[in-house]
Scaffold this motif. Structure first.
Motif, PDB file in Angstrom:
ATOM      1  N   SER A 123       0.753  -1.205   0.119  1.00 25.35           N
ATOM      2  CA  SER A 123      -0.012  -0.027   0.112  1.00 25.35           C
ATOM      3  C   SER A 123       0.927   1.393  -0.063  1.00 25.35           C
ATOM      4  O   SER A 123       0.578   2.318  -0.748  1.00 25.35           O
ATOM      5  CB  SER A 123      -1.025   0.248   1.157  1.00 25.35           C
ATOM      6  OG  SER A 123      -0.342   0.009   2.641  1.00 25.35           O
ATOM      7  N   LEU A 172       9.090   5.979   4.163  1.00 30.87           N
ATOM      8  CA  LEU A 172       9.733   5.761   5.557  1.00 30.87           C
ATOM      9  C   LEU A 172       9.444   4.277   5.957  1.00 30.87           C
ATOM     10  O   LEU A 172       8.216   3.805   5.797  1.00 30.87           O
ATOM     11  CB  LEU A 172       9.405   6.443   6.761  1.00 30.87           C
ATOM     12  CG  LEU A 172       9.550   8.041   6.344  1.00 30.87           C
ATOM     13  CD1 LEU A 172       8.947   8.748   7.671  1.00 30.87           C
ATOM     14  CD2 LEU A 172      10.594   8.368   5.658  1.00 30.87           C
ATOM     15  N   GLY A 198       7.341  -4.783   2.897  1.00 29.99           N
ATOM     16  CA  GLY A 198       6.284  -5.053   3.871  1.00 29.99           C
ATOM     17  C   GLY A 198       6.281  -6.729   3.764  1.00 29.99           C
ATOM     18  O   GLY A 198       7.155  -7.214   3.769  1.00 29.99           O
ATOM     19  N   GLY A 207       5.949 -11.933   4.387  1.00 28.16           N
ATOM     20  CA  GLY A 207       4.601 -12.618   4.854  1.00 28.16           C
ATOM     21  C   GLY A 207       4.463 -13.682   3.640  1.00 28.16           C
ATOM     22  O   GLY A 207       4.380 -14.664   3.777  1.00 28.16           O
ATOM     23  N   HIS A 241       6.539 -19.519  -2.930  1.00 30.55           N
ATOM     24  CA  HIS A 241       5.657 -18.938  -4.089  1.00 30.55           C
ATOM     25  C   HIS A 241       6.406 -17.643  -4.712  1.00 30.55           C
ATOM     26  O   HIS A 241       6.185 -16.400  -4.690  1.00 30.55           O
ATOM     27  CB  HIS A 241       4.282 -18.302  -3.266  1.00 30.55           C
ATOM     28  CG  HIS A 241       3.383 -19.101  -2.812  1.00 30.55           C
ATOM     29  ND1 HIS A 241       2.184 -18.800  -2.243  1.00 30.55           N
ATOM     30  CD2 HIS A 241       3.341 -20.409  -3.328  1.00 30.55           C
ATOM     31  CE1 HIS A 241       1.543 -20.132  -2.034  1.00 30.55           C
ATOM     32  NE2 HIS A 241       2.145 -21.044  -2.741  1.00 30.55           N
ATOM     33  N   VAL A 270       8.410   5.356  13.062  1.00 27.24           N
ATOM     34  CA  VAL A 270       7.367   6.529  13.250  1.00 27.24           C
ATOM     35  C   VAL A 270       6.385   6.033  14.373  1.00 27.24           C
ATOM     36  O   VAL A 270       5.929   4.907  14.600  1.00 27.24           O
ATOM     37  CB  VAL A 270       6.710   6.656  12.182  1.00 27.24           C
ATOM     38  CG1 VAL A 270       5.474   7.824  12.187  1.00 27.24           C
ATOM     39  CG2 VAL A 270       7.410   7.246  11.045  1.00 27.24           C
ATOM     40  N   ASP A 304      -0.460 -21.706   4.082  1.00 27.66           N
ATOM     41  CA  ASP A 304       0.960 -21.485   3.791  1.00 27.66           C
ATOM     42  C   ASP A 304       1.663 -22.148   5.150  1.00 27.66           C
ATOM     43  O   ASP A 304       2.663 -23.066   4.827  1.00 27.66           O
ATOM     44  CB  ASP A 304       1.145 -19.989   4.133  1.00 27.66           C
ATOM     45  CG  ASP A 304       0.825 -19.014   2.740  1.00 27.66           C
ATOM     46  OD1 ASP A 304       0.774 -19.888   1.801  1.00 27.66           O
ATOM     47  OD2 ASP A 304       1.135 -17.966   2.579  1.00 27.66           O
ATOM     48  N   VAL A 355      -6.067  -9.039  -1.446  1.00 23.11           N
ATOM     49  CA  VAL A 355      -4.685  -9.747  -1.995  1.00 23.11           C
ATOM     50  C   VAL A 355      -3.869  -8.476  -2.106  1.00 23.11           C
ATOM     51  O   VAL A 355      -4.153  -7.392  -1.888  1.00 23.11           O
ATOM     52  CB  VAL A 355      -4.847 -10.504  -3.221  1.00 23.11           C
ATOM     53  CG1 VAL A 355      -5.556 -11.749  -2.910  1.00 23.11           C
ATOM     54  CG2 VAL A 355      -5.582  -9.771  -4.376  1.00 23.11           C
TER      55      VAL A 355
END
Ligand SMILES: Cc1cc2nc3c(=O)[nH]c(=O)nc-3n(C[C@H](O)[C@H](O)[C@H](O)COP(=O)(O)OP(=O)(O)OC[C@H]3O[C@@H](n4cnc5c(N)ncnc54)[C@H](O)[C@@H]3O)c2cc1C
Length: 447
Positions: free
Chosen positions: A12, A34, A42, A47, A52, A79, A157, A364
């Motif tokens: 995102s 940042l 991320g 994750g 995969h 932050v 997973d 997703v």
């Protein structure tokens, strides 16, 4: 020049940066992305499962954004806690977009949950993904029987990683210690358990099917248990994805086990009542449930214990409050209107959110793109007001003056090079570095 900080370099955050530099409405925008970690991406790095590779390769798309001339990655910048409280950040940038994800797991709320041997799928995923905050070698892989509670894609997973031989994971970037522990693993049985029926399971068909293609594990399902679900008996009213899942399970119910060294047992209509054990978990007690006729399930008062020396909870994620930002405790998100952070129900000038912390942990990776675009559209609509806010001339210098020592893009490239070199030394492809000191050491090494 409109200076924007994006906090979080997961999908995102990167999609928000991309939308900011691709738009034409406000010609001069510079973006600092940042992240509290020295590494970007991320959950795509920390994750998405290591086997995969195709989804992992999305990092290349995100990378192109972080290498854009008007985008700068600044890792190792946390932050929230002082000195970088949100108010301070607002003095450095015209606008701040929080894209901090949903970092914690939901609890089961049953007795015994804290016993050694019981942990969250988040911890297990972080461990095999080399997250520098992950616990060390605390996983009870001496266990013979593991229970995974939950039937979503993350549960699939972790069940798959437990059931795959280490040899199959060797070509991936799994950290070396974790690979060694998985190679020594004695786990032969993985039970993946859902409290509702197969037609309501959240896994996608692709992930589910993959379990059936593991060379070292049989997948076992019980036809009589599946048949408790009215939609299993007659799936015609289900959405296409549910129908496909039912087809896969029906096929497995007919298969004879091949006598492979490991077994994955998919169980349904069982809800956890307690984890049993004195000094460590030895079993999970489940209550049998049944459809309540309203789309949910109700307990039946019948209990079943499943042996387990390792229990992984995978019942969902939840956002954590960021000090100085409002937080909706019930939803686990930052209250917002189309991405504008709401303080006391009113948009807070200059503060925005995108991704899981905005809408909750659903969807997703691609879902974060329109989500970030919506937020950036709100930000651009406010651009006139934002540009008038007085901010620091040089935010990077101001961060340094505040005692923050960011890892810049060149530092990240050095980490990548160190991971490639580690892989080569171990006779593997790139191998991830799992600890803070080594990551920061690599980032700051002289060329
Ligand atoms: C185990 C797991 C596997 C998944 N597998 C898939 C998959 O195979 N395919 C798929 O499409 N989706 C998958 N997803 C979903 C996907 O990862 C998410 O949709 C996506 O990562 C959410 O993006 P985000 O940017 O909101 O959050 P995140 O990816 O979590 O990024 C948040 C970033 O913010 C940083 N951050 C947090 N707090 C701070 C702070 N205070 N200061 C600075 N930085 C901070 C974090 O370090 C992190 O880099 C998976 C999710 C999980 C949990």
């Amino acid at each position: 020049m409109l200076r924007v900080a994006v906090v979080g370099s997961g999908p995102s955050g990167v999609y928000a940066a991309q939308a900011l530099v691709q738009q034409q409405a406000v010609p001069e925008v510079s973006v600092h992305v940042l992240d509290r970690l020295p590494c970007p991406y991320g959950l795509v790095r920390y994750g998405v499962a290591p086997d995969h590779e195709k989804i992992k390769s999305l990092q290349n798309t995100l990378r192109a954004v972080l290498e854009h001339p008007r985008v700068s990655f600044l890792g190792n910048v946390h932050v929230g806690p002082p000195p970088l409280v949100p108010r301070r950040l607002l003095g450095l940038y015209h606008a701040v977009v929080y894209c901090v994800g949903a970092a914690t797991d939901r609890r089961l709320g049953v007795p015994g949950e804290e016993l050694p041997g019981s942990c969250s799928a988040t911890e297990f995923v972080s461990w095999y993904s080399a997250h520098p905050d992950a616990p060390g070698d605390t996983f009870a892989l001496g266990a013979r029987s593991a229970v995974v509670i939950g039937v979503g894609n993350v549960a699939v997973d972790v069940a798959r990683v437990l059931a795959r031989g280490a040899e199959e994971l060797r070509p991936t970037d799994v950290p070396h210690l974790a690979l060694g522990a998985l190679a020594d693993s004695r786990v032969t049985d993985v039970h993946m358990v859902g409290r509702r029926g197969p037609s309501q399971a959240k896994f996608t068909t692709k992930e589910l099917r993959e379990l059936g293609s593991l060379t070292g594990a049989d997948v076992l399902v019980r036809d009589d248990e599946l048949a408790l679900d009215p939609a299993y008996r007659d799936p015609s009213g289900l959405p296409a994805a549910g129908r496909r899942n039912v087809e896969v399970l029906r096929d497995w119910a007919r298969r004879e086990p091949m006598g492979r060294p490991r077994r994955i047992q998919l169980r349904f209509f069982l809800r956890p009542a307690a984890l049993l054990g004195e000094s460590a978990v030895r079993a999970v007690r489940f209550e049998r449930t049944a459809p309540d006729g309203r789309g949910g399930v109700a307990g039946t008062g019948v209990f079943e214990d499943i042996d387990a020396q390792l229990v992984l909870r995978s019942v969902g994620y939840r956002g954590v409050p960021l000090p100085g930002l409002p937080f909706d405790e019930r939803r686990g998100t930052v209250p917002n209107a189309a991405g504008r952070v709401l303080r006391g129900g009113v948009p807070a000038p200059g503060e925005y959110v995108a991704g899981w912390i905005k809408r909750g942990p659903t969807g997703v990776i691609g879902t974060n793109r329109p989500c970030a675009k919506e937020t950036v559209a709100s930000l651009l609509a406010d651009a006139g007001v934002l540009a008038a806010r007085p901010v620091a001339e040089d935010p990077l210098a101001a961060l340094r003056a505040a005692g923050v020592e960011p890892v810049e893009w060149t530092g990240w490239l050095r980490i990548e090079a160190a991971e490639a070199a580690l892989g080569e030394a171990l006779g593997r492809t790139r191998v991830k570095i799992p600890d803070w000191a080594e990551l920061l050491g690599a980032a700051r090494a002289e060329d």
